[in-house]
Design a protein around this motif. Structure first.
Motif, PDB file in Angstrom:
ATOM      1  N   ILE A 250       0.738  -1.117   0.131  1.00 60.32           N
ATOM      2  CA  ILE A 250       0.037  -0.088   0.074  1.00 60.32           C
ATOM      3  C   ILE A 250       0.978   1.287   0.023  1.00 60.32           C
ATOM      4  O   ILE A 250       1.840   1.247   0.787  1.00 60.32           O
ATOM      5  N   ASP A 251       0.797   2.264  -0.959  1.00 59.88           N
ATOM      6  CA  ASP A 251       1.363   3.276  -1.127  1.00 59.88           C
ATOM      7  C   ASP A 251       0.438   4.588  -0.627  1.00 59.88           C
ATOM      8  O   ASP A 251      -0.555   4.897  -0.976  1.00 59.88           O
ATOM      9  N   PHE A 252       1.189   5.581   0.077  1.00 57.01           N
ATOM     10  CA  PHE A 252       0.346   6.498   0.395  1.00 57.01           C
ATOM     11  C   PHE A 252       1.484   7.864   0.476  1.00 57.01           C
ATOM     12  O   PHE A 252       2.491   7.666   0.923  1.00 57.01           O
ATOM     13  N   VAL A 253       0.788   8.991   0.389  1.00 55.31           N
ATOM     14  CA  VAL A 253       1.416  10.409   0.762  1.00 55.31           C
ATOM     15  C   VAL A 253       0.998  10.838   1.954  1.00 55.31           C
ATOM     16  O   VAL A 253      -0.056  10.634   2.535  1.00 55.31           O
ATOM     17  N   ALA A 254       2.170  11.236   2.965  1.00 59.26           N
ATOM     18  CA  ALA A 254       1.680  11.818   4.204  1.00 59.26           C
ATOM     19  C   ALA A 254       2.406  13.067   4.526  1.00 59.26           C
ATOM     20  O   ALA A 254       3.516  13.497   3.693  1.00 59.26           O
ATOM     21  N   ASP A 255       1.822  13.923   5.281  1.00 56.06           N
ATOM     22  CA  ASP A 255       2.497  15.068   5.794  1.00 56.06           C
ATOM     23  C   ASP A 255       4.139  14.694   6.447  1.00 56.06           C
ATOM     24  O   ASP A 255       3.877  13.651   7.338  1.00 56.06           O
ATOM     25  N   ALA A 256       5.077  15.363   6.244  1.00 56.28           N
ATOM     26  CA  ALA A 256       6.334  14.905   6.910  1.00 56.28           C
ATOM     27  C   ALA A 256       6.286  15.077   8.552  1.00 56.28           C
ATOM     28  O   ALA A 256       6.898  14.347   9.023  1.00 56.28           O
ATOM     29  N   GLY A 257       5.475  15.576   8.920  1.00 59.61           N
ATOM     30  CA  GLY A 257       5.374  16.062  10.793  1.00 59.61           C
ATOM     31  C   GLY A 257       4.789  14.686  11.368  1.00 59.61           C
ATOM     32  O   GLY A 257       5.014  14.627  12.413  1.00 59.61           O
ATOM     33  N   ILE A 258       4.077  13.822  10.500  1.00 62.12           N
ATOM     34  CA  ILE A 258       3.636  12.630  11.184  1.00 62.12           C
ATOM     35  C   ILE A 258       4.708  11.153  10.831  1.00 62.12           C
ATOM     36  O   ILE A 258       3.991  10.033  11.022  1.00 62.12           O
ATOM     37  N   VAL A 259       6.045  11.400  10.367  1.00 56.56           N
ATOM     38  CA  VAL A 259       6.579  10.454  10.021  1.00 56.56           C
ATOM     39  C   VAL A 259       7.058   9.567  11.472  1.00 56.56           C
ATOM     40  O   VAL A 259       6.788   8.292  11.382  1.00 56.56           O
ATOM     41  N   ASP A 260       7.113  10.306  12.625  1.00 58.44           N
ATOM     42  CA  ASP A 260       7.380   9.405  13.760  1.00 58.44           C
ATOM     43  C   ASP A 260       5.967   8.387  14.113  1.00 58.44           C
ATOM     44  O   ASP A 260       6.314   7.331  14.583  1.00 58.44           O
ATOM     45  N   ALA A 288       0.641  -3.964   4.472  1.00 59.97           N
ATOM     46  CA  ALA A 288      -0.401  -4.084   5.591  1.00 59.97           C
ATOM     47  C   ALA A 288      -1.420  -4.688   4.880  1.00 59.97           C
ATOM     48  O   ALA A 288      -1.956  -4.621   3.871  1.00 59.97           O
ATOM     49  N   SER A 289      -2.629  -4.959   6.006  1.00 57.70           N
ATOM     50  CA  SER A 289      -3.847  -5.416   5.828  1.00 57.70           C
ATOM     51  C   SER A 289      -4.761  -4.232   5.197  1.00 57.70           C
ATOM     52  O   SER A 289      -4.536  -3.273   5.811  1.00 57.70           O
ATOM     53  N   PRO A 290      -5.218  -4.453   4.138  1.00 54.98           N
ATOM     54  CA  PRO A 290      -6.137  -3.542   3.635  1.00 54.98           C
ATOM     55  C   PRO A 290      -7.191  -2.996   4.385  1.00 54.98           C
ATOM     56  O   PRO A 290      -7.720  -1.761   4.378  1.00 54.98           O
ATOM     57  N   ASN A 291      -7.914  -3.901   5.270  1.00 57.38           N
ATOM     58  CA  ASN A 291      -8.840  -3.560   5.997  1.00 57.38           C
ATOM     59  C   ASN A 291      -8.374  -2.943   7.310  1.00 57.38           C
ATOM     60  O   ASN A 291      -9.074  -1.751   7.713  1.00 57.38           O
ATOM     61  N   ALA A 292      -7.364  -3.161   7.810  1.00 55.80           N
ATOM     62  CA  ALA A 292      -6.588  -2.199   8.929  1.00 55.80           C
ATOM     63  C   ALA A 292      -6.272  -0.959   8.306  1.00 55.80           C
ATOM     64  O   ALA A 292      -6.406   0.074   8.934  1.00 55.80           O
ATOM     65  N   MET A 293      -5.818  -1.054   6.970  1.00 56.86           N
ATOM     66  CA  MET A 293      -5.237   0.237   6.433  1.00 56.86           C
ATOM     67  C   MET A 293      -6.518   1.233   6.248  1.00 56.86           C
ATOM     68  O   MET A 293      -6.168   2.560   6.457  1.00 56.86           O
ATOM     69  N   GLU A 294      -7.657   0.748   5.787  1.00 64.42           N
ATOM     70  CA  GLU A 294      -8.696   1.504   5.428  1.00 64.42           C
ATOM     71  C   GLU A 294      -9.062   2.292   6.788  1.00 64.42           C
ATOM     72  O   GLU A 294      -9.301   3.549   7.095  1.00 64.42           O
ATOM     73  N   HIS A 295      -9.107   1.468   8.015  1.00 66.45           N
ATOM     74  CA  HIS A 295      -9.482   2.133   9.435  1.00 66.45           C
ATOM     75  C   HIS A 295      -8.319   3.138   9.588  1.00 66.45           C
ATOM     76  O   HIS A 295      -8.690   4.236  10.130  1.00 66.45           O
ATOM     77  N   TRP A 296      -7.041   2.746   9.472  1.00 64.94           N
ATOM     78  CA  TRP A 296      -6.037   3.683   9.991  1.00 64.94           C
ATOM     79  C   TRP A 296      -5.981   5.063   8.953  1.00 64.94           C
ATOM     80  O   TRP A 296      -5.873   6.070   9.546  1.00 64.94           O
ATOM     81  N   ALA A 297      -6.358   4.858   7.777  1.00 62.28           N
ATOM     82  CA  ALA A 297      -6.387   6.111   6.712  1.00 62.28           C
ATOM     83  C   ALA A 297      -7.341   7.071   7.417  1.00 62.28           C
ATOM     84  O   ALA A 297      -7.226   8.181   7.559  1.00 62.28           O
ATOM     85  N   MET A 298      -8.467   6.503   7.858  1.00 60.85           N
ATOM     86  CA  MET A 298      -9.536   7.243   8.370  1.00 60.85           C
ATOM     87  C   MET A 298      -9.130   8.097   9.603  1.00 60.85           C
ATOM     88  O   MET A 298      -9.546   9.204   9.775  1.00 60.85           O
ATOM     89  N   GLN A 299      -8.338   7.332  10.603  1.00 61.50           N
ATOM     90  CA  GLN A 299      -8.038   8.008  11.513  1.00 61.50           C
ATOM     91  C   GLN A 299      -7.125   9.143  11.223  1.00 61.50           C
ATOM     92  O   GLN A 299      -7.077  10.299  11.812  1.00 61.50           O
ATOM     93  N   ALA A 301      -6.875  10.782   8.198  1.00 61.97           N
ATOM     94  CA  ALA A 301      -7.406  11.356   6.961  1.00 61.97           C
ATOM     95  C   ALA A 301      -6.999  12.733   6.909  1.00 61.97           C
ATOM     96  O   ALA A 301      -6.863  13.191   5.475  1.00 61.97           O
ATOM     97  N   ASN A 302      -6.764  13.544   7.747  1.00 61.33           N
ATOM     98  CA  ASN A 302      -6.101  14.990   7.576  1.00 61.33           C
ATOM     99  C   ASN A 302      -4.902  14.911   7.112  1.00 61.33           C
ATOM    100  O   ASN A 302      -4.338  16.234   6.868  1.00 61.33           O
ATOM    101  N   ARG A 317     -12.410   6.526  -0.112  1.00 61.64           N
ATOM    102  CA  ARG A 317     -13.325   7.696  -0.492  1.00 61.64           C
ATOM    103  C   ARG A 317     -14.716   7.557  -0.244  1.00 61.64           C
ATOM    104  O   ARG A 317     -15.272   8.370   0.277  1.00 61.64           O
ATOM    105  N   ASN A 318     -15.409   6.282  -0.426  1.00 61.05           N
ATOM    106  CA  ASN A 318     -16.762   5.979  -0.055  1.00 61.05           C
ATOM    107  C   ASN A 318     -17.003   5.992   1.495  1.00 61.05           C
ATOM    108  O   ASN A 318     -17.955   6.721   1.662  1.00 61.05           O
ATOM    109  N   SER A 319     -16.072   5.555   2.215  1.00 61.29           N
ATOM    110  CA  SER A 319     -16.255   5.877   3.985  1.00 61.29           C
ATOM    111  C   SER A 319     -16.244   7.173   4.185  1.00 61.29           C
ATOM    112  O   SER A 319     -16.819   7.753   4.897  1.00 61.29           O
ATOM    113  N   LEU A 320     -15.192   8.099   3.495  1.00 60.21           N
ATOM    114  CA  LEU A 320     -15.220   9.374   3.880  1.00 60.21           C
ATOM    115  C   LEU A 320     -16.574  10.283   3.406  1.00 60.21           C
ATOM    116  O   LEU A 320     -17.046  11.111   4.100  1.00 60.21           O
TER     117      LEU A 320
END
Length: 328
Positions: A250-260, A288-299, A301-302, A317-320
């Motif tokens: 799974i690939d994602f883009v993230a704010d550098a401030g949450i790398v830790d 990672a687990s896609p199901n777990a990742m969906e939950h984590w990505a929602m957490q 999301a910002n 996207r549908n969950s959001l």
């Protein structure tokens, strides 16, 4: 003969007195020890006998330090700071009932002296913590250990919390148990469900009415993905939440401030690179687990955006969108 037995016990009692009442800041003189022997155990011996017994304890390998101010137990199985860490672990363990937590903390305090107990004020706040009401936890742990050792399946009711905040049966399970895993302050039973044909992770504090069966457990190494056993490092990093679907890239883009925080969740074995489009963002690739990742990505999301796979991106996207409808 009646006076000989107490004198034999004096050696052990002196060690117990030093363990209970002494440390570097509270050494005990021979008079102090004699007073404790008489008051606590009814043993009366001469000061010279106390000195000889302390010497015998030292010869036996007990770490006792003696100086002009008195003697004290220099080393214990656990330092006070280590006991404090263990007590904090018990307090924040949501899978242990309040009663068991209090009992464990009392026993941990017993590994130090009375001065340590007087400083551990939070042992009285155990009932204020969020704890399970499942009294069968430790019985279930023993039963699972037996099942794993004897290679047998276990059967139990799996429960959910109702609006009355009590456990209610949601399903009946018969599984092959392999391991107990502590994850996110919860104990999970890792087992194979022959009925569903996949690995399951069931919270131990949600299990009731567990029993051993006579059915042989499925050999772990015959299950796809577990030929070489359990990869605990991969398991913990691939499942930020204990879902049982197959991990994938799974690939994602993230704010550098949450790398830790990303490293906290997924470990060090992930790919992180500076984004070429935005210096304040990073590109991350995890398995990672896609199901777990969906939950984590929602957490988060910002702060993150999943870019691959597209199927997961669409689910998020549908969950959001569904979540947004609730706030219109």
């Amino acid at each position: 003969m009646e006076s000989f037995e107490p004198k034999k016990l004096a050696l052990i009692r002196i060690w117990q007195i030093l363990k209970e009442y002494s440390d570097y800041d509270h050494p005990l003189t021979q008079d102090d020890i004699a007073r404790h022997l008489e008051n606590d155990y009814g043993i009366v011996i001469e000061r010279k006998a106390i000195s000889r017994n302390i010497s015998l304890l030292k010869e036996a390998g007990i770490e006792i330090e003696s100086r002009r101010a008195g003697s004290y137990l220099e080393e214990r199985d656990f330092e006070d700071s280590e006991l404090k860490l263990l007590i904090d672990g018990v307090l924040c363990s949501k899978h242990i009932t309040a009663k068991h937590s209090k009992d464990l903390i009392d026993r941990l305090c017993g590994l130090s002296n009375k001065y340590f107990r007087s400083h551990v004020k939070n042992i009285y706040s155990v009932n204020d913590w969020s704890k399970t009401d499942n009294q069968a936890l430790f019985f279930n742990i023993e039963l699972i250990d037996t099942a794993i050792e004897q290679k047998l399946r276990v059967a139990y009711d799996y429960n959910k919390i109702g609006i009355d905040k009590k456990l209610h049966k949601s399903s009946y399970q018969v599984v092959s148990p392999y391991q107990l895993i502590l994850h996110n302050q919860r104990y999970y039973l890792m087992a194979y469900s022959e009925y569903w044909g996949n690995m399951v992770f069931h919270r131990l504090d949600r299990i009731t009415n567990m029993k051993l069966t006579e059915e042989k457990a499925t050999d772990l190494q015959t299950i796809p993905g577990y030929k070489n056993g359990i990869d605990y490092k991969k398991l913990s990093s691939a499942m930020p939440y204990m879902y049982s679907d197959e991990p994938e890239r799974i690939d994602f883009v993230a704010d550098a401030g949450i790398v830790d925080q990303i490293v906290d969740w997924f470990g060090n074995d992930i790919r992180i690179a500076q984004s070429s489009d935005n210096e304040n963002q990073v590109k991350v690739s995890v398995v990672a687990s896609p199901n777990a990742m969906e939950h984590w990505a929602m957490q988060y999301a910002n702060y993150i955006e999943v870019v691959f796979p597209k199927t997961l991106r669409e689910r998020i996207r549908n969950s959001l969108e569904n979540g947004l409808k609730k706030y219109k």
